[in-house]
Design an enzyme around this catalytic site. Structure first.
Site, PDB file in Angstrom:
ATOM      1  N   ASP A  67     -41.380   9.786  42.240  1.00 51.30           N
ATOM      2  CA  ASP A  67     -39.899   9.986  42.140  1.00 51.30           C
ATOM      3  C   ASP A  67     -39.510  11.247  42.917  1.00 51.30           C
ATOM      4  O   ASP A  67     -40.365  12.250  43.388  1.00 51.30           O
ATOM      5  CB  ASP A  67     -39.373  10.429  40.654  1.00 51.30           C
ATOM      6  CG  ASP A  67     -40.613  11.012  39.619  1.00 51.30           C
ATOM      7  OD1 ASP A  67     -41.394  11.625  40.267  1.00 51.30           O
ATOM      8  OD2 ASP A  67     -40.598  10.715  38.670  1.00 51.30           O
ATOM      9  N   ASN A 136     -39.424  11.800  25.976  1.00 50.95           N
ATOM     10  CA  ASN A 136     -38.534  10.546  25.493  1.00 50.95           C
ATOM     11  C   ASN A 136     -39.333   9.289  25.755  1.00 50.95           C
ATOM     12  O   ASN A 136     -38.797   8.293  25.513  1.00 50.95           O
ATOM     13  CB  ASN A 136     -37.016  10.725  25.928  1.00 50.95           C
ATOM     14  CG  ASN A 136     -37.178  10.633  27.348  1.00 50.95           C
ATOM     15  OD1 ASN A 136     -38.203  10.552  27.992  1.00 50.95           O
ATOM     16  ND2 ASN A 136     -36.063  10.961  27.941  1.00 50.95           N
ATOM     17  N   HIS A 138     -40.462   8.586  28.740  1.00 53.34           N
ATOM     18  CA  HIS A 138     -40.248   8.130  30.276  1.00 53.34           C
ATOM     19  C   HIS A 138     -41.430   8.312  31.199  1.00 53.34           C
ATOM     20  O   HIS A 138     -42.227   8.793  30.802  1.00 53.34           O
ATOM     21  CB  HIS A 138     -38.981   8.762  30.896  1.00 53.34           C
ATOM     22  CG  HIS A 138     -39.146  10.520  31.197  1.00 53.34           C
ATOM     23  ND1 HIS A 138     -38.327  11.185  31.197  1.00 53.34           N
ATOM     24  CD2 HIS A 138     -40.304  10.919  32.038  1.00 53.34           C
ATOM     25  CE1 HIS A 138     -38.894  12.399  31.556  1.00 53.34           C
ATOM     26  NE2 HIS A 138     -39.948  12.195  32.135  1.00 53.34           N
ATOM     27  N   GLU A 143     -35.729   6.519  32.322  1.00 58.55           N
ATOM     28  CA  GLU A 143     -35.338   6.845  31.228  1.00 58.55           C
ATOM     29  C   GLU A 143     -35.083   5.584  30.059  1.00 58.55           C
ATOM     30  O   GLU A 143     -35.118   4.657  30.424  1.00 58.55           O
ATOM     31  CB  GLU A 143     -34.132   7.583  31.214  1.00 58.55           C
ATOM     32  CG  GLU A 143     -34.187   8.798  32.234  1.00 58.55           C
ATOM     33  CD  GLU A 143     -34.637   9.948  31.894  1.00 58.55           C
ATOM     34  OE1 GLU A 143     -35.457  10.148  30.563  1.00 58.55           O
ATOM     35  OE2 GLU A 143     -34.413  11.266  32.018  1.00 58.55           O
TER      36      GLU A 143
HETATM   37  C1  F6R Z   1     -42.890  13.372  37.568  1.00 63.81           C
HETATM   38  C2  F6R Z   1     -42.646  12.271  36.613  1.00 63.81           C
HETATM   39  C3  F6R Z   1     -42.266  12.532  35.025  1.00 63.81           C
HETATM   40  C4  F6R Z   1     -43.419  13.512  34.489  1.00 63.81           C
HETATM   41  C5  F6R Z   1     -43.000  13.543  32.865  1.00 63.81           C
HETATM   42  C6  F6R Z   1     -44.105  14.515  32.156  1.00 63.81           C
HETATM   43  O1  F6R Z   1     -43.230  13.017  38.858  1.00 63.81           O
HETATM   44  O2  F6R Z   1     -42.630  11.321  37.160  1.00 63.81           O
HETATM   45  O3  F6R Z   1     -42.268  11.388  34.526  1.00 63.81           O
HETATM   46  O4  F6R Z   1     -44.868  13.044  34.379  1.00 63.81           O
HETATM   47  O5  F6R Z   1     -41.879  14.195  32.895  1.00 63.81           O
HETATM   48  O6  F6R Z   1     -44.067  15.824  32.731  1.00 63.81           O
HETATM   49  P1  F6R Z   1     -44.909  16.977  32.473  1.00 63.81           P
HETATM   50  O7  F6R Z   1     -46.166  16.708  33.021  1.00 63.81           O
HETATM   51  O8  F6R Z   1     -44.179  18.277  32.985  1.00 63.81           O
HETATM   52  O9  F6R Z   1     -44.971  16.991  30.887  1.00 63.81           O
END
Ligand code: F6R
Length: 247
Positions: A67, A136, A138, A143
């Site tokens: 992403d 959440n 994702h 989301e």
């Molecule tokens: C990042 C991504 C997000 C993160 C998620 C967890 O490329 O795709 O889904 O993996 O928000 O983020 P952290 O590791 O910072 O807790």
């Protein structure tokens, strides 16, 4: 599903780096699906260390990232392109032209997503997809919603994601409100999935994702239907899942 429960973040990062290193060693021209965020940062550091010690060769590797924030250029230090360059790509011998991230500067969402889907189709299938998990549920920026989106799409970030990500920005208003993300279908097409979670704050959502029902309200729950998932977490993040599984 294979689960590795590691003592702490450092041990988790070493385990994840080991799995990625094995993939690159066994298939030097592999396609890695990569993620950003705090969960994989330690593993990337460990991969850089192994590369510097001559243990790894990234010259044949292709990568596709999950992403990117819409509106941020690769030079913006909050963009995911910048994160990948500074945490991994700039420190190993990967061919940068074979590293792909959605184009955050493409203002036409339909075009940005169609272009990225074409890249995934052309370069895929992904051999090993690394994923972090949002508070959440994702994965990528998929989301919670009423449906599982199949392909790359533009999302409005939820209040909880904006809240979680504001720690990286000077002020909350600076957090972009939209992002381009691979869809759940893109993610599920990877041959292998490697999900990493750390910290007590993730304990509830990890348990919900793997012991609750499969629903787009918890996007990661779809991974229950993938036949090659490895979950690596520290004890804090896996505590509730382990307790549920022992019931
Ligand atoms: C990042 C991504 C997000 C993160 C998620 C967890 O490329 O795709 O889904 O993996 O928000 O983020 P952290 O590791 O910072 O807790």
């Amino acid at each position: 599903m294979k689960i590795y429960c590691e003592k702490d973040y450092e041990a988790m990062s070493r385990r994840v780096a080991g799995i990625l290193a094995a993939q690159v060693t066994l298939k030097p021209d592999c396609v890695l699906g990569l993620a950003t965020g705090s969960s994989p940062a330690g593993a990337y550091k460990e991969l850089v260390r192994r590369y510097q010690e001559g243990e790894l060769d990234f010259s044949g590797v292709t990568s596709v990232n999950l992403d990117e924030y819409k509106g941020l250029s690769g030079e913006n230090d909050q963009s995911y392109r910048y994160f990948m360059d500074s945490n991994l790509f700039d420190h190993v011998n990967i061919d940068k032209s074979r590293t792909f991230v959605p184009d955050g500067l493409e203002p036409d969402s339909e075009k940005a997503c169609a272009d990225y889907n074409a890249i995934i189709r052309r370069e895929g299938p992904v051999d090993l997809q690394l994923l972090g998990l949002g508070n959440n549920g994702h994965i990528g920026f998929n989301e919670p919603s009423a449906v599982f989106e199949k392909e790359t799409h533009c999302v409005d970030l939820t209040a909880s994601t904006i809240e979680a990500n504001k720690r990286f920005f000077e002020k909350e208003e600076d957090v972009p409100r939209q992002a381009y993300t691979m869809g759940i279908g893109n993610i599920m097409q990877a041959k292998k999935i490697l999900l990493i979670v750390s910290g007590e704050g993730k304990a509830d959502i990890v348990a919900r994702a793997f012991c609750g029902s499969v629903t787009p309200e918890v996007p990661a729950s779809i991974l229950q239907f993938h036949d090659d998932v490895t979950l690596v977490g520290d004890e804090a993040a896996l505590s509730k899942l382990m307790a549920e599984m022992e019931k």
